[in-house]
Design a protein around this motif. Structure first.
Motif, PDB file in Angstrom:
ATOM      1  N   ARG A 259      49.061  17.744  53.096  1.00 19.67           N
ATOM      2  CA  ARG A 259      49.742  16.711  52.298  1.00 19.67           C
ATOM      3  C   ARG A 259      51.107  16.397  52.916  1.00 19.67           C
ATOM      4  NH1 ARG A 259      47.637  15.438  47.095  1.00 19.67           N
ATOM      5  NH2 ARG A 259      49.115  13.742  47.406  1.00 19.67           N
ATOM      6  N   ARG A 260      51.100  16.178  54.217  1.00 22.09           N
ATOM      7  CA  ARG A 260      52.266  15.779  55.003  1.00 22.09           C
ATOM      8  C   ARG A 260      53.494  16.663  54.717  1.00 22.09           C
ATOM      9  NH1 ARG A 260      51.297  12.848  59.036  1.00 22.09           N
ATOM     10  NH2 ARG A 260      53.309  11.846  58.904  1.00 22.09           N
ATOM     11  N   ASP A 261      54.573  16.097  54.137  1.00 21.20           N
ATOM     12  CA  ASP A 261      55.821  16.848  53.955  1.00 21.20           C
ATOM     13  C   ASP A 261      55.685  18.011  52.979  1.00 21.20           C
ATOM     14  OD1 ASP A 261      57.117  15.256  55.801  1.00 21.20           O
ATOM     15  OD2 ASP A 261      58.125  14.003  54.307  1.00 21.20           O
ATOM     16  N   ASP A 262      54.622  18.031  52.188  1.00 18.63           N
ATOM     17  CA  ASP A 262      54.394  19.172  51.301  1.00 18.63           C
ATOM     18  C   ASP A 262      54.144  20.444  52.107  1.00 18.63           C
ATOM     19  OD1 ASP A 262      54.189  20.196  48.619  1.00 18.63           O
ATOM     20  OD2 ASP A 262      52.039  20.414  48.968  1.00 18.63           O
ATOM     21  N   GLY A 263      53.843  20.311  53.382  1.00 19.22           N
ATOM     22  CA  GLY A 263      53.626  21.464  54.247  1.00 19.22           C
ATOM     23  C   GLY A 263      54.903  22.089  54.779  1.00 19.22           C
ATOM     24  N   ALA A 264      56.066  21.668  54.285  1.00 23.20           N
ATOM     25  CA  ALA A 264      57.339  22.209  54.785  1.00 23.20           C
ATOM     26  C   ALA A 264      57.458  23.710  54.557  1.00 23.20           C
ATOM     27  CB  ALA A 264      58.517  21.479  54.138  1.00 23.20           C
ATOM     28  N   GLY A 265      57.082  24.204  53.378  1.00 18.64           N
ATOM     29  CA  GLY A 265      57.170  25.646  53.105  1.00 18.64           C
ATOM     30  C   GLY A 265      56.324  26.464  54.060  1.00 18.64           C
ATOM     31  N   PRO A 266      55.033  26.149  54.209  1.00 20.50           N
ATOM     32  CA  PRO A 266      54.221  26.872  55.192  1.00 20.50           C
ATOM     33  C   PRO A 266      54.747  26.723  56.627  1.00 20.50           C
ATOM     34  CG  PRO A 266      52.797  25.792  53.607  1.00 20.50           C
ATOM     35  CD  PRO A 266      54.206  25.300  53.336  1.00 20.50           C
ATOM     36  N   ALA A 267      55.340  25.573  56.961  1.00 23.94           N
ATOM     37  CA  ALA A 267      55.892  25.388  58.313  1.00 23.94           C
ATOM     38  C   ALA A 267      57.068  26.327  58.558  1.00 23.94           C
ATOM     39  CB  ALA A 267      56.311  23.932  58.508  1.00 23.94           C
ATOM     40  N   VAL A 268      57.895  26.555  57.542  1.00 20.58           N
ATOM     41  CA  VAL A 268      59.004  27.512  57.691  1.00 20.58           C
ATOM     42  C   VAL A 268      58.444  28.913  57.956  1.00 20.58           C
ATOM     43  CG1 VAL A 268      60.901  28.684  56.485  1.00 20.58           C
ATOM     44  CG2 VAL A 268      60.684  26.194  56.335  1.00 20.58           C
ATOM     45  N   VAL A 269      57.437  29.312  57.199  1.00 22.65           N
ATOM     46  CA  VAL A 269      56.826  30.628  57.404  1.00 22.65           C
ATOM     47  C   VAL A 269      56.257  30.722  58.814  1.00 22.65           C
ATOM     48  CG1 VAL A 269      54.902  32.123  56.718  1.00 22.65           C
ATOM     49  CG2 VAL A 269      56.393  31.108  54.978  1.00 22.65           C
TER      50      VAL A 269
ATOM     51  N   SER B  27      59.483  20.139  41.517  1.00 17.33           N
ATOM     52  CA  SER B  27      58.548  20.626  42.510  1.00 17.33           C
ATOM     53  C   SER B  27      57.515  19.555  42.749  1.00 17.33           C
ATOM     54  CB  SER B  27      57.871  21.915  42.010  1.00 17.33           C
ATOM     55  OG  SER B  27      56.891  22.337  42.928  1.00 17.33           O
ATOM     56  N   SER B  28      56.837  19.639  43.870  1.00 20.75           N
ATOM     57  CA  SER B  28      55.756  18.694  44.137  1.00 20.75           C
ATOM     58  C   SER B  28      54.430  19.251  43.640  1.00 20.75           C
ATOM     59  CB  SER B  28      55.681  18.393  45.638  1.00 20.75           C
ATOM     60  OG  SER B  28      55.404  19.577  46.352  1.00 20.75           O
ATOM     61  N   HIS B  29      54.467  20.374  42.925  1.00 20.92           N
ATOM     62  CA  HIS B  29      53.256  21.023  42.438  1.00 20.92           C
ATOM     63  C   HIS B  29      53.164  20.881  40.916  1.00 20.92           C
ATOM     64  CE1 HIS B  29      52.969  22.510  46.455  1.00 20.92           C
ATOM     65  NE2 HIS B  29      54.234  22.868  46.367  1.00 20.92           N
ATOM     66  N   ALA B  30      51.957  20.933  40.407  1.00 14.42           N
ATOM     67  CA  ALA B  30      51.700  20.650  38.995  1.00 14.42           C
ATOM     68  C   ALA B  30      52.567  21.491  38.062  1.00 14.42           C
ATOM     69  CB  ALA B  30      50.225  20.850  38.683  1.00 14.42           C
TER      70      ALA B  30
ATOM     71  N   GLY C  79      56.233  30.604  51.626  1.00  5.57           N
ATOM     72  CA  GLY C  79      56.216  29.171  51.882  1.00  5.57           C
ATOM     73  C   GLY C  79      55.197  28.521  50.963  1.00  5.57           C
ATOM     74  N   VAL C  80      55.681  27.688  50.056  1.00  2.67           N
ATOM     75  CA  VAL C  80      54.810  27.037  49.080  1.00  2.67           C
ATOM     76  C   VAL C  80      54.472  25.642  49.583  1.00  2.67           C
ATOM     77  CG1 VAL C  80      54.646  26.173  46.716  1.00  2.67           C
ATOM     78  CG2 VAL C  80      55.803  28.347  47.167  1.00  2.67           C
ATOM     79  N   GLY C  81      53.194  25.296  49.516  1.00  2.00           N
ATOM     80  CA  GLY C  81      52.836  23.934  49.873  1.00  2.00           C
ATOM     81  C   GLY C  81      51.430  23.796  50.415  1.00  2.00           C
ATOM     82  N   ASN C  82      51.112  22.573  50.766  1.00  2.00           N
ATOM     83  CA  ASN C  82      49.800  22.214  51.278  1.00  2.00           C
ATOM     84  C   ASN C  82      50.001  21.489  52.605  1.00  2.00           C
ATOM     85  OD1 ASN C  82      47.328  21.011  51.861  1.00  2.00           O
ATOM     86  ND2 ASN C  82      46.890  20.496  49.740  1.00  2.00           N
ATOM     87  N   GLU C  83      49.565  22.107  53.676  1.00  4.01           N
ATOM     88  CA  GLU C  83      49.764  21.544  55.012  1.00  4.01           C
ATOM     89  C   GLU C  83      49.002  20.239  55.232  1.00  4.01           C
ATOM     90  OE1 GLU C  83      48.402  25.269  55.731  1.00  4.01           O
ATOM     91  OE2 GLU C  83      49.977  25.878  57.113  1.00  4.01           O
TER      92      GLU C  83
ATOM     93  N   LEU D  14      55.810  37.882  55.236  1.00  8.69           N
ATOM     94  CA  LEU D  14      55.694  36.428  55.232  1.00  8.69           C
ATOM     95  C   LEU D  14      54.389  36.043  54.565  1.00  8.69           C
ATOM     96  CD1 LEU D  14      56.851  35.730  58.898  1.00  8.69           C
ATOM     97  CD2 LEU D  14      58.236  35.640  56.814  1.00  8.69           C
ATOM     98  N   ALA D  15      54.455  35.071  53.660  1.00  4.70           N
ATOM     99  CA  ALA D  15      53.256  34.654  52.925  1.00  4.70           C
ATOM    100  C   ALA D  15      53.297  33.152  52.677  1.00  4.70           C
ATOM    101  CB  ALA D  15      53.173  35.396  51.596  1.00  4.70           C
ATOM    102  N   VAL D  16      52.120  32.580  52.480  1.00  2.78           N
ATOM    103  CA  VAL D  16      51.980  31.171  52.123  1.00  2.78           C
ATOM    104  C   VAL D  16      51.247  31.121  50.798  1.00  2.78           C
ATOM    105  CG1 VAL D  16      50.881  28.990  52.767  1.00  2.78           C
ATOM    106  CG2 VAL D  16      52.005  30.380  54.514  1.00  2.78           C
ATOM    107  N   SER D  17      51.655  30.190  49.929  1.00  3.02           N
ATOM    108  CA  SER D  17      51.055  30.052  48.605  1.00  3.02           C
ATOM    109  C   SER D  17      50.913  28.582  48.251  1.00  3.02           C
ATOM    110  CB  SER D  17      51.927  30.752  47.556  1.00  3.02           C
ATOM    111  OG  SER D  17      51.447  30.506  46.253  1.00  3.02           O
ATOM    112  N   ASP D  18      49.951  28.314  47.386  1.00 11.37           N
ATOM    113  CA  ASP D  18      49.797  26.950  46.875  1.00 11.37           C
ATOM    114  C   ASP D  18      50.753  26.679  45.710  1.00 11.37           C
ATOM    115  OD1 ASP D  18      48.646  28.429  44.833  1.00 11.37           O
ATOM    116  OD2 ASP D  18      46.673  27.493  44.987  1.00 11.37           O
ATOM    117  N   GLY D  19      51.503  27.666  45.282  1.00 12.58           N
ATOM    118  CA  GLY D  19      52.498  27.488  44.227  1.00 12.58           C
ATOM    119  C   GLY D  19      51.995  27.789  42.832  1.00 12.58           C
ATOM    120  N   GLU D  20      50.749  28.180  42.703  1.00  6.41           N
ATOM    121  CA  GLU D  20      50.214  28.526  41.379  1.00  6.41           C
ATOM    122  C   GLU D  20      51.006  29.725  40.862  1.00  6.41           C
ATOM    123  OE1 GLU D  20      48.214  30.105  38.200  1.00  6.41           O
ATOM    124  OE2 GLU D  20      48.154  31.206  40.083  1.00  6.41           O
TER     125      GLU D  20
END
Length: 146
Positions: free
Chosen positions: A11-21, A83-86, A5-9, A34-40
Motif C-alpha cells: 500500500r505504497r507509503d503505508d510500507g514506511a514502518g516495514p521499510a525502517v525495519v 493511523s492509517s490502520h482501522a 514496523g507497522v504497515g503494509n508494503e 526487529l519485527a513487522v506488524s499489520d498493526g492489529e
C-alpha cells in the motif's frame, strides 16, 4: 528493545514502518529485536509486552508535508494520534494499559505519507524519512546501551 514496523508494503507509503525495519537489519543494533506488524492491536501487545523499550514506526496520512516525521513520547500522545490502520495505535495502547501488557517505555515515530494506494514502493520524501527514522533509532539504541 523491540522495534516494530507497522504497515503494509503493498500500500505504497503505508510500507514506511516495514521499510525502517528492513533498513535497520543492516545496522548494528545490539540486543534489539526487529519485527513487522499489520498493526492489529493484539499482535502489537504480543510483540511489545514486557519489553524495556518498544519503538513503533507507522505511516499516517499527511497533513500537508509528506515525509515529515512526528515523534510521540507518551501514551496520551499516542491515544490521540492518527493511523492509517482501522484500529490504530491508540486502541493498542489503551488495551495494553487495561490488560497490563505495555512495555516499560514506548516511543512512536509517525511518518507522514502521501500515497496509500495499491502498489509497492515509497514516495521520495517518505524514502528520506525512512532513513531519518532509522538513524534516530540507531542513536536511541546506542544511548540505551550507555
Amino acid at each position: 528493545m523491540i522495534v516494530i514496523g507497522v504497515g503494509n508494503e503493498l500500500r505504497r507509503d503505508d510500507g514506511a514502518g516495514p521499510a525502517v525495519v528492513e533498513e535497520l537489519r543492516s545496522r548494528p543494533l545490539e540486543g534489539a529485536t526487529l519485527a513487522v506488524s499489520d498493526g492489529e492491536p493484539s499482535r502489537l501487545l504480543d510483540l511489545w509486552a514486557g519489553a524495556d523499550l518498544a519503538v513503533v514506526v507507522d505511516a499516517v496520512p499527511s497533513t500537508g508535508e509528506p515525509g515529515r516525521v512526528r515523534e510521540l513520547g507518551t501514551v496520551g500522545d499516542v491515544a490521540s494520534g492518527t493511523s492509517s490502520h482501522a484500529l490504530g495505535l491508540g486502541v493498542a495502547t489503551r488495551l495494553g494499559e487495561a490488560l497490563g501488557r505495555m512495555p516499560a517505555a514506548l516511543r512512536i515515530y509517525l511518518i507522514e505519507g502521501a500515497d496509500f494506494g495499491f502498489g509497492d514502493g515509497l514516495s521520495p520524501r517518505v524514502v528520506r524519512a525512512v532513513t531519518e527514522v532509522a538513524d534516530r533509532i540507531t542513536a536511541l539504541s546506542r544511548e540505551a546501551r550507555c
